[in-house]
Design an enzyme around this catalytic site. Structure first.
Site, PDB file in Angstrom:
ATOM      1  N   GLU A 436       0.347  -0.671   0.012  1.00  7.46           N
ATOM      2  CA  GLU A 436       0.164   0.269   0.393  1.00  7.46           C
ATOM      3  C   GLU A 436       0.557   1.779  -0.206  1.00  7.46           C
ATOM      4  OE1 GLU A 436      -1.086  -0.177   3.822  1.00  7.46           O
ATOM      5  OE2 GLU A 436      -2.451   1.839   3.567  1.00  7.46           O
ATOM      6  N   ASP A 509       0.097  -1.316   6.701  1.00  9.25           N
ATOM      7  CA  ASP A 509       0.336  -0.456   7.676  1.00  9.25           C
ATOM      8  C   ASP A 509      -0.173  -1.496   9.180  1.00  9.25           C
ATOM      9  OD1 ASP A 509       2.177   0.853   6.377  1.00  9.25           O
ATOM     10  OD2 ASP A 509       0.417   3.071   6.244  1.00  9.25           O
ATOM     11  N   ASP A 511      -2.580  -0.163  11.148  1.00  6.11           N
ATOM     12  CA  ASP A 511      -3.780   1.364  11.505  1.00  6.11           C
ATOM     13  C   ASP A 511      -4.609   0.881  11.031  1.00  6.11           C
ATOM     14  OD1 ASP A 511      -2.809   2.242   8.288  1.00  6.11           O
ATOM     15  OD2 ASP A 511      -2.494   3.666   9.994  1.00  6.11           O
ATOM     16  N   ASP A 513      -5.943   2.288   8.791  1.00  7.32           N
ATOM     17  CA  ASP A 513      -6.125   2.123   7.024  1.00  7.32           C
ATOM     18  C   ASP A 513      -5.931   0.965   6.314  1.00  7.32           C
ATOM     19  OD1 ASP A 513      -7.515   4.957   6.526  1.00  7.32           O
ATOM     20  OD2 ASP A 513      -5.428   5.927   6.203  1.00  7.32           O
TER      21      ASP A 513
END
Ligand code: 0RA
Length: 644
Positions: A436, A509, A511, A513
Site C-alpha cells: 500500500e 500498515d 493502522d 487504513d
C-alpha cells in the site's frame, strides 16, 4: 508452533484407576496432545472456539425452549464465565458409571463430535466436540449447577476432576435454575489468551439472531465494554441489520416451517445494491461454502420469480427468463436450517451435504414466497424489474469485459509499469508483495531480494469493490495492474496454470487504513480469485509493531502480548520503545530484516474463512451511505485491525 508434545497431566488423583477413569484420562490426553483436531488450532481462533463451544451448550438449552438468557463475562484476568438460566446440567448418578451426569458431561468426549460417527443433536453443538474438550484444554474449570433450590459444584484441572460433584449451598426460592461454567484456558496449550471483544461479540450477535427470543449479554471487564443482543424478529432482524446502511425495496419476507423432522427458516429483503449478501446456516453454524440448503433456496427464488413474472406478464412473451444471477442482484437473505443429522463437506467443513435439504428448502421457500408475491404485487413487480435490469446490465457488462480481457490479452506482454518484477521466472519460488502506498512501495523495492521478490505498489485506496460490478472494477487501473501481475485472470476466466507467483503477499500498515485496504483486497480475492486462496497462495505480511531497545540491544516486537512479556522480563532496566505506525517509518534494511526476509519473517496464510470474514466485515463497513461507516471506523478504531 503449538505445544503439541506430550503434556503431563499433573494434579491427577493418585489412587488406582478403574477402566472408566482410564478411558476418561486417555480421552483428555488425546485432546491435549492434538488440540487442533478438536478445536481447529491453538491460536486466537482456537481460543475463541472454547468460548463458542461452552456458549453453544447454553444455546442448546435455549433451542429446547428452556433458557432465554445467556451471560458471558470475561474478567480482568481473562477468566471466562458463561451462565444460562436453563434446567441446569443434571447431577444425578449416571447408572452405567455410578458417576454424576455432570461429571460425565464434563469429562467424557462425546460421540458425534467432528470426527466421530454421526449423531449431532438438533442444536448448535456442532462446533462440536463438547464441553469436555474445553475442560481438557483449560488450566482449571469450575462447573456450578443450580437445580431444585440447590447449588452443586465440581472443579477440574486440565480436565481431571478435583473430587466428586458436591452440594455447596442453596439459591433463593423463586430464582431460576441454570448452569454456570467458569474456566481459564491452559497457557501451555494456547499461544494467546487475549480474547477479542469484537470477534466474540460478532458471533454472539449472530447466535442471538438465529435463536429468536434469546438474550445474550456480554460483559468484558478488561476494558469495561458490554453488549446485549436480543432480536424479537430472529432472522428477519438479521436481514434488517445487514441492510441497515442500504436502501431497501420492501419490508422483509419471512418464512419458517418444520418439515419431516427438520426445521427451515428464511428471510429475504431486496436492496438497490448490485451484489447479493446471502448467508446460510445449518444448526447455527455459518455454512460459508453453502450447500444443499443454499441450492434449494436459489432454485426456489429463480423458479418462483419467473413463474410470477410470466403469469402476470411482467416478463412478456419472447423475453428470456431471469437467470439465477439476475434474481440475486441486490438480494439480502438469511437461510437457517436445523436438522438432527447434518452432514458437512468441503475443506472448511462449512458446506451442508444433506440431499433432502435441497427439496425441503425449495418447497418451503417456494410456496411461501409465491403466496407473498401474490399478496405484494407492488414489491413483486419491483423485484422482477430489478432482475430484468440486472440481465440487461449483465449483457452490457459481458461485452465490456470481453473488451477488457481481450485488450489485456494483447497487453499481456507488457506487465504493469509500476511492477518491480523479480528476475526469477519460476513461479514456484517467486513471490509478489502488494504494498500500500508509493513510499512504502519504494522502501520495499530497495529492501527486497530482487531475485525472487516482486513488488507491486498500489496507490492509496483501491476502489470500493462491493459497490461496483466486475466490469467496472476491471477498468480500475489498480485492479488491472493486480490482475495482470498475478497472471491468472479473474472470475470464471481464472486459470491457475498462469499464476506468476506462488506466494502473493499483502503488506500494509498496522493502522486503521492498513486494515481497511487489507479488507478490501481480501474481499477482492475472496470474490474473484477464490482458488488462489483455496490453494494457499495468499498471505499477509506481518510487520513489527514496535522496536524495543533494552540497554544496547534492539529487538522487534510483533504484537502487544509479546511487548507485555518483554516488559515483565525487564522491569528494572532502561526500556526504549519505538512504535511503528507505518511501513514507511522503516528503512529498506529494517523492512527486509523484519518483514521480508524468509529467514526471519512470519507470514500469515489466508484461509477461506479469513477471507469470508473480511468479506462480511466489509459488507458491514461498506453500505451505500457514508456516515454510518465513518462512525463505525471511529468507534472501533482501536479494534479495527483484522485478525488475519
Ligand atoms: C441434559 C439434560 C437436561 C439438561 C441439560 C443436559 C443441560 C445442559 C447444559 C449445558 C449448559 N447448560 C445446560 N443446561 C441444561 C435436562 C435435565 C432435566 O430434565 O431437567
Amino acid at each position: 508452533m503449538p505445544k503439541q508434545k506430550d503434556v503431563e497431566l499433573d494434579n491427577a488423583p493418585t489412587e488406582n484407576y478403574n477402566a472408566d477413569q482410564i478411558q476418561v484420562l486417555e480421552g483428555l490426553e488425546a485432546v491435549r496432545r492434538r488440540p487442533g483436531m478438536y478445536i481447529g488450532s491453538t491460536d486466537i481462533r482456537g481460543l475463541h472456539h472454547l468460548v463458542f463451544e461452552v456458549v453453544d451448550n447454553g444455546i442448546d438449552e435455549a433451542l429446547a425452549g428452556k433458557a432465554d438468557l445467556i451471560t458471558i463475562t470475561i474478567d480482568e484476568d481473562n477468566i471466562v464465565s458463561v451462565s444460562d438460566n436453563g434446567r441446569g446440567i443434571p447431577v444425578d448418578l449416571h447408572p452405567q458409571t455410578g458417576k454424576s451426569a455432570l461429571e460425565v458431561v464434563m469429562t467424557k468426549l462425546h460421540a458425534g463430535g467432528k470426527f466421530g460417527g454421526g449423531g449431532y443433536k438438533v442444536a448448535s453443538g456442532l462446533h462440536g466436540v463438547g464441553v469436555s474438550a474445553v475442560n481438557a484444554l483449560s488450566e482449571w474449570f469450575e462447573s456450578t449447577v443450580r437445580r431444585e433450590g440447590k447449588l452443586y459444584r465440581q472443579t477440574y484441572k486440565r480436565g481431571v476432576p478435583q473430587g466428586d460433584v458436591k452440594e455447596v449451598g442453596k439459591y433463593p426460592a423463586g430464582e431460576r435454575s441454570g448452569t454456570i461454567q467458569r474456566f481459564f484456558p491452559d497457557k501451555q496449550i494456547f499461544k494467546t489468551i487475549d480474547y477479542k471483544f469484537d470477534v466474540l461479540a460478532q458471533r454472539f450477535r449472530e447466535m442471538a439472531f438465529l435463536t429468536k427470543g434469546l438474550t445474550i449479554k456480554f460483559l468484558d471487564e478488561r476494558e469495561d465494554r458490554t453488549a446485549t443482543f436480543y432480536f424479537e424478529g430472529g432472522v428477519t432482524s438479521f436481514v434488517r441489520y445487514l441492510n441497515k446502511n442500504r436502501k431497501v425495496l420492501h419490508a422483509p419476507f419471512h418464512v419458517s416451517a418444520p418439515i419431516e423432522g427438520n426445521y427451515i427458516e428464511a428471510a429475504i429483503q431486496y436492496t438497490t445494491d448490485y451484489n447479493d449478501s446471502v448467508y446460510t446456516f445449518a444448526n447455527n453454524i455459518n455454512t460459508v461454502d453453502g450447500g444443499t440448503h443454499l441450492t434449494g433456496f436459489r432454485t426456489a427464488l429463480t423458479r418462483t420469480l419467473n413463474d410470477y413474472a410470466r403469469r402476470n406478464k411482467v416478463l412478456k412473451e419472447g423475453d428470456p427468463a431471469l437467470t439465477g444471477e439476475d434474481t440475486r442482484e441486490g438480494l439480502t437473505a438469511i437461510v437457517s436450517v436445523k436438522l438432527p443429522e447434518p452432514q458437512f463437506e468441503s475443506q472448511t467443513k462449512a458446506k451442508l451435504g444433506n440431499a433432502e435439504m435441497k427439496t425441503q428448502v425449495e418447497a418451503v421457500v417456494g410456496e411461501a414466497l409465491g403466496e407473498w408475491l401474490e399478496e405484494h404485487s407492488r414489491e413483486a413487480r419491483e423485484i422482477i424489474q430489478k432482475g430484468i435490469t440486472a440481465a440487461r446490465a449483465r449483457e452490457a457488462a459481458r461485452q465490456a469485459r470481453d473488451l477488457v480481457i481481450r485488450k489485456s490479452a494483447l497487453e499481456s506482454l507488457s506487465l504493469p509499469g509500476k511492477l518491480a518484477d523479480c528476475s526469477l521466472r519460476d513461479a514456484e519460488n517467486a513471490e509478489l508483495y502488494i504494498v500500500e502506498g508509493a513510499s512504502a512501495g519504494g522502501t520495499a523495492k530497495e529492501g527486497r531480494d530482487r531475485k525472487f521478490q516482486a513488488i507491486l505498489p498500489l496507490r492509496g485506496k483501491i476502489m470500493n469493490v462491493e459497490k461496483s460490478r466486475l466490469d467496472k472494477m476491471l477498468q480500475n487501473e489498480e485492479i488491472r495492474a493486480l490482475i495482470t501481475a498475478i497472471g491468472t485472470g479473474v472470475g470464471n476466466q481464472f486459470d491457475m496454470a498462469n499464476l506468476r507467483y506462488s506466494r502473493v503477499i499483502l503488506m500494509s500498515d498496522a493502522d486503521v487504513d492498513g486494515a481497511h485496504i487489507r479488507t478490501l483486497l481480501l474481499t477482492f480475492f475472496f470474490r474473484y480469485m477464490t482458488p488462489l486462496i483455496e490453494h494457499g497462495h495468499l498471505y499477509i505480511a506481518q510487520p513489527p509493531l514496535y522496536k524495543v531497545k533494552i540497554g544496547k540491544e534492539e529487538q522487534y516486537v510483533y504484537d502487544d502480548h509479546a511487548l507485555e512479556e518483554l516488559r515483565k522480563k525487564n522491569k528494572n532496566g532502561r526500556f526504549d520503545l519505538q512504535r511503528y505506525k507505518g511501513l514507511g517509518e522503516m528503512n529498506p534494511e529494517q523492512l527486509w530484516e523484519t518483514t521480508m526476509n524468509p529467514e526471519n519473517r512470519t507470514l500469515l496464510q489466508v484461509t477461506i474463512e479469513d477471507a469470508a470474514e473480511a468479506d462480511r466485515t466489509f459488507d458491514m463497513l461498506m453500505g451505500n451511505e457514508v456516515p454510518p461507516r465513518k462512525r463505525f471506523i471511529q468507534t472501533h478504531a482501536k479494534n479495527a485491525k483484522l485478525d488475519v
